[in-house]
Design an enzyme around this catalytic site. Sequence first.
Site, PDB file in Angstrom:
ATOM      1  N   LYS A 220       0.809  -1.223   0.000  1.00  0.00           N
ATOM      2  CA  LYS A 220       0.000   0.000   0.000  1.00  0.00           C
ATOM      3  C   LYS A 220       0.843   1.275   0.000  1.00  0.00           C
ATOM      4  CE  LYS A 220      -4.423  -1.781   1.332  1.00  0.00           C
ATOM      5  NZ  LYS A 220      -5.467  -1.957   2.331  1.00  0.00           N
ATOM      6  N   ARG A 254      -3.577  -9.993   5.063  1.00  0.00           N
ATOM      7  CA  ARG A 254      -3.983 -10.047   3.646  1.00  0.00           C
ATOM      8  C   ARG A 254      -2.785  -9.609   2.815  1.00  0.00           C
ATOM      9  NH1 ARG A 254      -6.069  -6.770  -0.262  1.00  0.00           N
ATOM     10  NH2 ARG A 254      -7.731  -7.661  -1.553  1.00  0.00           N
TER      11      ARG A 254
HETATM   12  N1  HH2 Z   1      -7.409  -3.713   0.761  1.00  0.00           N
HETATM   13  C1  HH2 Z   1      -7.707  -3.794  -0.549  1.00  0.00           C
HETATM   14  C2  HH2 Z   1      -8.807  -4.529  -0.992  1.00  0.00           C
HETATM   15  N2  HH2 Z   1      -9.593  -5.191  -0.125  1.00  0.00           N
HETATM   16  N3  HH2 Z   1     -10.085  -5.833   2.086  1.00  0.00           N
HETATM   17  C3  HH2 Z   1      -9.822  -5.779   3.394  1.00  0.00           C
HETATM   18  N4  HH2 Z   1     -10.584  -6.442   4.271  1.00  0.00           N
HETATM   19  N5  HH2 Z   1      -8.771  -5.048   3.877  1.00  0.00           N
HETATM   20  C4  HH2 Z   1      -7.935  -4.357   3.060  1.00  0.00           C
HETATM   21  O1  HH2 Z   1      -7.000  -3.694   3.564  1.00  0.00           O
HETATM   22  C5  HH2 Z   1      -8.189  -4.396   1.650  1.00  0.00           C
HETATM   23  C6  HH2 Z   1      -9.295  -5.156   1.195  1.00  0.00           C
HETATM   24  C7  HH2 Z   1      -6.850  -3.071  -1.539  1.00  0.00           C
HETATM   25  O2  HH2 Z   1      -5.808  -3.897  -1.997  1.00  0.00           O
HETATM   26  P1  HH2 Z   1      -5.801  -4.689  -3.388  1.00  0.00           P
HETATM   27  O3  HH2 Z   1      -6.904  -5.699  -3.442  1.00  0.00           O
HETATM   28  O4  HH2 Z   1      -4.459  -5.253  -3.610  1.00  0.00           O
HETATM   29  O5  HH2 Z   1      -5.992  -3.580  -4.490  1.00  0.00           O
HETATM   30  P2  HH2 Z   1      -7.233  -3.128  -5.377  1.00  0.00           P
HETATM   31  O6  HH2 Z   1      -8.295  -2.645  -4.456  1.00  0.00           O
HETATM   32  O7  HH2 Z   1      -6.663  -2.040  -6.248  1.00  0.00           O
HETATM   33  O8  HH2 Z   1      -7.698  -4.333  -6.155  1.00  0.00           O
END
Ligand code: HH2
Length: 287
Positions: A220, A254
């Site tokens: 992040k 995660r």
């Molecule tokens: N962060 C992201 C997406 N979903 N869910 C939870 N519970 N907690 C988090 O911190 C979280 C989440 C963002 O990360 P990522 O899926 O890698 O990116 P994107 O939203 O661009 O797909």
Amino acid sequence: MFLRCGSFTLSLDRPLLMGVVNVTPDSFSDGGLYATAESAVAHARTLIEEGADLLDIGGESTRPGASPVGLEEERRRTLPVIEALAGCGVPVSIDTRKPELMRDAIRSGASMVNDIGALESPEARDILAQSSAAVCLMHKQGEPQTMQVDPHYGDVVAEVRDYLLERVSVAAAAGIARERIVIDPGFGFGKTYEHNLALLKALPELAAIGVPVLAGLSRKAMLGRITGRGPQARVAASVAAALYAAVQGARILRVHDVTETRDALSVWAAMAGTIGVFSTPPPGQNA
Ligand code: HH2
């Protein structure tokens, strides 16, 4: 402590690794890499071999500034992946805010719902209550498109803690057993760098709520701010952050980089013994 997740009962004696599979063209760190069902399923199987304890399948990026995705498109992206992973040996989570997709994903074999909307939709609560799936209730301020424009709090820790406490009570009152509930402060979701740091320091207070805490720090922006590196070059930074979160009491991490995180946690567990021990190398690897 344990987590009931469909037919799985997961021990939380050590931190669990939730491997991220984004079936999207635009996720901030891996957008486009696993945008077809075939590549997403192959990546998911790799993460299991590396030692992922759960998988989180997402079809809509929620990075700051992301455009919303329609229900049909999110269905088209995620359901074939969830169906193909049925019987893969670890619980599969659907990362969505849409009640209809929660229902379809559970029918297709998902045993957890990761809702960045914390079941604020009554329909979503009903769907979860009628299932045996686990749920992750996440805090966010605002909506992804604008949430990083001007996040503000009086006392970020108190506000996030009170919100999560309230969401756990609402979910439990709707009929979702506490053993199926996970909470998440939502790093980067309507939070400045300072807000994120304050929440990391306060993880023990969130853990004291009594349900497992999930931490999503992987790759992040706050890690970019510290290291000056772009999302794909934040692996070491992500491992350090996951380790700190685990030491602070997070029970589910995660992560995009399962092997690296697992190795770091194993070493910490063996040396410091404070986060619960990883007893064996992940399946498919020689000691
Ligand atoms: N962060 C992201 C997406 N979903 N869910 C939870 N519970 N907690 C988090 O911190 C979280 C989440 C963002 O990360 P990522 O899926 O890698 O990116 P994107 O939203 O661009 O797909």
